[in-house]
Design a protein around this motif. Structure first.
Motif, PDB file in Angstrom:
ATOM      1  N   UNK A 172      11.384  51.781  26.751  1.00  0.00           N
ATOM      2  CA  UNK A 172      11.720  50.381  26.856  1.00  0.00           C
ATOM      3  C   UNK A 172      11.077  49.316  25.862  1.00  0.00           C
ATOM      4  N   UNK A 173       9.875  49.685  25.190  1.00  0.00           N
ATOM      5  CA  UNK A 173       8.965  48.835  24.610  1.00  0.00           C
ATOM      6  C   UNK A 173       7.630  48.702  25.236  1.00  0.00           C
ATOM      7  N   UNK A 174       7.693  49.001  26.737  1.00  0.00           N
ATOM      8  CA  UNK A 174       6.442  48.955  27.616  1.00  0.00           C
ATOM      9  C   UNK A 174       6.186  50.237  28.185  1.00  0.00           C
ATOM     10  N   UNK A 175       7.204  51.104  28.457  1.00  0.00           N
ATOM     11  CA  UNK A 175       6.989  52.224  29.357  1.00  0.00           C
ATOM     12  C   UNK A 175       8.223  53.294  28.814  1.00  0.00           C
ATOM     13  N   UNK A 176       7.787  54.530  29.049  1.00  0.00           N
ATOM     14  CA  UNK A 176       8.750  55.405  28.713  1.00  0.00           C
ATOM     15  C   UNK A 176       9.602  55.581  30.185  1.00  0.00           C
ATOM     16  N   UNK A 177      11.038  55.475  29.801  1.00  0.00           N
ATOM     17  CA  UNK A 177      11.981  55.210  31.035  1.00  0.00           C
ATOM     18  C   UNK A 177      12.702  56.712  31.230  1.00  0.00           C
ATOM     19  N   UNK A 178      13.392  57.180  30.049  1.00  0.00           N
ATOM     20  CA  UNK A 178      13.907  58.724  30.054  1.00  0.00           C
ATOM     21  C   UNK A 178      12.895  59.467  29.506  1.00  0.00           C
ATOM     22  N   UNK A 179      12.512  60.517  30.359  1.00  0.00           N
ATOM     23  CA  UNK A 179      11.436  61.709  29.937  1.00  0.00           C
ATOM     24  C   UNK A 179      12.218  63.046  30.117  1.00  0.00           C
ATOM     25  N   UNK A 180      12.600  63.670  28.665  1.00  0.00           N
ATOM     26  CA  UNK A 180      12.991  64.884  28.877  1.00  0.00           C
ATOM     27  C   UNK A 180      11.713  65.905  28.573  1.00  0.00           C
ATOM     28  N   UNK A 181      11.668  66.547  29.652  1.00  0.00           N
ATOM     29  CA  UNK A 181      10.488  67.701  29.506  1.00  0.00           C
ATOM     30  C   UNK A 181      11.027  69.200  29.103  1.00  0.00           C
ATOM     31  N   UNK A 182      11.125  69.516  27.836  1.00  0.00           N
ATOM     32  CA  UNK A 182      11.816  70.625  27.260  1.00  0.00           C
ATOM     33  C   UNK A 182      10.733  72.007  27.774  1.00  0.00           C
TER      34      UNK A 182
END
Length: 267
Positions: A172-182
């Motif tokens: 979002x410009x400051x933090x990772x919000x959606x994190x897909x761990x593959x």
């Protein structure tokens, strides 16, 4: 030389016969020598070397262009079936052990770009590709009049992303919000106000799936389903585990409609 050109070629061609294919400048270089073992060599067809060795005033504006290509055509007469095609640069690079169509080395920095693509309608609208230290790649769009520099991916096939680090993160410009761990298949969605609070969906061996909510400060990371329809569970069984040590019920049904059945079991 302050104006004019060191070398100027003005080529006007009025040929209109079928099959004409004039070439303004042709340079044909053929390497015929056979290199012996251990020999290192390099060949360059055309080399342009421009250097600004002057100490320009801080308020001056200097632009140096290594090569300027302008290809333009008059419009095709309407009503016909013909077309005009303009190509600014056509590169064919084949048959070596390693082939690279274009190699750019551009100074790293937030305002620099390895490739800058401008809109023909407004040169203030553009997209850039920029490579920084460690090969980090940035793709950015700029709309100088608003915020409509959208990005569209339209593959005629699948879209495959293979991160070596194992994660695909939407920021979002400051933090990772959606994190897909593959690597360990998990989707984590974080609270943008406090990223320590999150919900995750993880898939393990045999397709076993776990929904997890975390409240870093308390225990109110509730899970709510708002369904515009029925909820159906189709499985080998339903098990409710109660981890409460304070007497909280394992199953609570709160039915606010007194005219309907709260629980119906069809065995």
């Amino acid at each position: 030389l302050t104006t004019g050109k060191v070398i100027a070629i003005d080529h006007n061609d009025a040929a209109a016969a079928a099959g004409v294919s004039p070439v303004g400048i042709s340079y044909d270089f053929d390497k015929d020598g056979v290199m012996a073992t251990g020999v290192t060599s390099g060949y360059t067809g055309i080399q342009v070397n421009m250097a600004d060795a002057a100490s320009n005033h801080a308020n001056s504006n200097v632009t140096m262009i290594g090569m300027d290509i302008d290809v333009d055509s008059a419009a095709v007469t309407s009503g016909g079936t013909g077309t005009n095609t303009n190509v600014g640069l056509d590169i064919t690079c084949t048959d070596a052990a390693i082939n690279a169509g274009i190699i750019t080395t551009v100074e790293n920095g937030a305002t620099n770009a390895d490739i800058k693509m401008q809109s023909s309608a407004d040169t203030g609208d553009y997209a850039v590709l920029a490579v920084d230290a460690n090969g980090a790649l940035k793709i950015a769009t700029v709309d100088d009049d608003g915020a409509n520099g959208h990005m569209e991916l339209a593959p005629d096939g699948d879209l495959q992303v293979t991160p070596t680090g194992g994660n695909i993160v939407f920021h979002d410009g400051s933090n990772g919000i959606f994190d897909f761990d593959v690597a360990e298949p998990t989707l984590t969605i974080k609270d943008d106000g406090q990223v320590a609070n999150y919900c995750s969906i993880a898939v393990g061996a045999n397709g076993a799936t776990t929904f997890t909510t975390v409240d870093a400060d308390a225990a109110v990371a509730n899970l709510t389903f708002t369904v515009d329809g029925a909820i159906k569970l189709d499985g080998a069984g339903v098990e409710i585990e109660n981890d409460s040590a304070t007497g909280a019920p394992a199953l609570l049904i709160d039915n606010d409609d007194t005219d309907q059945i709260a629980l119906s079991i069809d065995a």
